[in-house]
Design an enzyme around this catalytic site. Structure first.
Site, PDB file in Angstrom:
ATOM      1  CD  GLU A  61      -2.577  -1.140   2.706  1.00  0.00           C
ATOM      2  OE1 GLU A  61      -3.814  -1.277   2.703  1.00  0.00           O
ATOM      3  OE2 GLU A  61      -1.906  -1.026   3.752  1.00  0.00           O
ATOM      4  CB  CYS A  62       0.660   4.371   0.100  1.00  0.00           C
ATOM      5  SG  CYS A  62       0.862   6.145  -0.257  1.00  0.00           S
TER       6      CYS A  62
END
Length: 477
Positions: free
Chosen positions: A339-340
């Site tokens: 994620e990210c």
């Protein structure tokens, strides 16, 4: 069910919520209370200050990503084990996912758990006018229980007297304390907000000093009395919510080992989401992309959350042995969910704010380019464009994004986007992330408590990899 509680909210962002809330939490902990901290909304960094101040994991209460029953379950399950629950609001008390409804706001959360609210007012350059401001907040939503006011940035004793008299005379609400103008109380920040406490340095000392400073002007006894007077909550909340959370294939306890990136560069995880993974059968095994030369042994999957890889970009790029091992694991079919910041780490390279390029893991065929402006911020609905390790094609889930970088696919790489996103602020659809086989990486921060089936699917993929790994070991021997 008796749960002493109060929320610290603000008239607007930047009013001093995190500094004051952290100081109050630290003061309560110093006084011997077992404090359970919370943060309204999707923020990862503010909760690290709560955790440092109290010694207890701070949890996110997000009424946009999670449904109402799940939010209540998250709150009651943890708050019932503490002496007092302290909740930090988000933005201004009425600011949420819309300009016309309160979903996602501090007000929504406070009403959901029948929680008294302490409103922080920045008194810079005002005196009697503060009463008009507070009066507006009191009357905007009569269902919200604003129980007291904290005055921030008080300039002098006379200033304090004027503002206090005005609010208590015209608003019939107590001023429970004040904080003087003091630059030393400001917590350090950077492009994504406050500096996470995992980076250490002077942050522990600063957090410890907050308790003493806050206690000078804020009446802790008044706050605890307000908390004790909070209405009782229904006894069946936890039972009702538990039934909702354990649906599906909850009994499939597979006991897989998932490596989770945890260090100064990667620390953005929803604690209740991690608990869902553990309840579904995952053993979460921490490792450090910064400091470890190899992955932990016998892993069945990897979870690389968000953080600040751009701040530690040199150190990450120097750790080639670990990046080669991660790339090999992905190539061999190990499920890898990122994620990210995790997406950035899995990319071919990161281009920093000055245009310098640093080699990364290379599981995602593209470069992450840092920009001097926000590229994505706010709530999103993510629709899977293909089957992936957490969701089948077409499944929709809610999440949050907050990033200054963008992914630039490698030319001729047949880059496969993971999600079609609809941003709640603008409603325009965009493509995001990368999904191919066992690899899923995107800018979206997801919350496993919002949909336990996401966790179940990830664990099932990890279990399949585990079976293949064990079968291969048997064949080789």
């Amino acid at each position: 069910m008796k749960i002493p509680r109060f929320m610290i909210a603000g008239t607007h962002s930047g009013v001093g919520k995190t500094t004051i809330t952290t100081g109050i939490m630290a003061a309560l902990a110093s006084a011997g209370f077992k404090v359970q901290p919370y943060k309204v909304g999707p923020d990862y960094i503010d909760p690290t200050y709560h955790t440092m101040a109290t010694g207890n994991k701070s949890r996110n209460l997000d009424t946009w990503i999670l449904d109402n029953e799940t939010v209540k379950k998250v709150f009651v399950k943890s708050a019932s084990k503490a002496d007092i629950a302290v909740i930090e609001g988000v933005m201004g008390v009425f600011d949420g996912s819309s300009g016309t409804v309160d979903q996602g706001s501090s007000a929504h959360m406070a009403k959901l758990i029948d929680c008294p609210v302490i409103l922080i007012v920045d008194t810079s350059s005002m005196a009697r006018s503060a009463a008009a401001l507070v009066s507006g907040f009191l009357n905007f939503d009569p269902d919200l229980k604003i129980a007291g006011v904290i005055l921030n940035k008080i300039g002098s004793e006379r200033h304090l007297k004027l503002v206090t008299e005005a609010i208590e005379t015209y608003c019939n609400i107590p001023v429970v304390g004040y904080v003087k103008k003091n630059a030393a109380l400001e917590l350090p920040s950077r492009h994504l907000g406050l500096v996470p406490t995992v980076e250490g340095g002077e942050l522990p000392r600063m957090v410890n000093s907050l308790a003493g400073e806050i206690s000078k002007g804020i009446d802790i006894n008044k706050l605890t009395n307000l908390a004790m007077a909070a209405p009782e909550l229904p006894d069946d909340i936890l039972d009702t919510c538990d039934k909702d959370l354990v649906s599906g294939i909850d009994q499939c306890k597979t006991n897989v080992r998932i490596g989770i990136a945890l260090d100064e560069a990667f620390s953005f995880y929803y604690y209740d989401g991690l608990e869902v993974l553990e309840e579904k059968g995952a053993e979460l095994v921490p490792f450090s992309p910064l400091h470890d030369q190899a992955l932990p042994e016998n892993l069945d999957g990897l979870y690389i959350g968000g953080g600040f890889p751009e701040i530690f970009i040199k150190e990450l790029s120097w750790n080639m042995p670990l990046m080669r091992e991660i790339k090999l694991a992905g190539a061999q079919g190990m499920p890898v969910f990122a994620e990210c910041g995790g997406l950035m780490y899995l990319s071919r390279e990161i281009v920093d704010f000055d245009g310098k390029r640093y080699q990364m893991t290379g599981l995602v065929p593209g470069a992450c380019i840092m920009e001097n402006k926000l590229i994505g911020m706010g709530y999103v609905e993510a629709e899977s464009l293909s089957d992936n390790v957490i969701a089948p094609k077409g499944k929709k889930t809610r999440g949050h994004e907050f990033h200054y970088s963008r992914i630039e696919p490698t030319e001729n790489s047949n880059f496969k986007h993971a999600f079609r996103l609809v941003r709640s602020r603008y409603q325009q659809p965009i493509l995001d992330g990368y999904a191919n086989g066992c690899i899923l990486a995107s800018y979206v921060h997801l919350h496993f408590a919002s949909d336990p089936e996401l966790a179940e699917r990830l664990i099932q993929h990890c279990n399949n990899f585990k079976k293949n790994r064990l079968r291969k070991c048997i064949d080789e021997n």
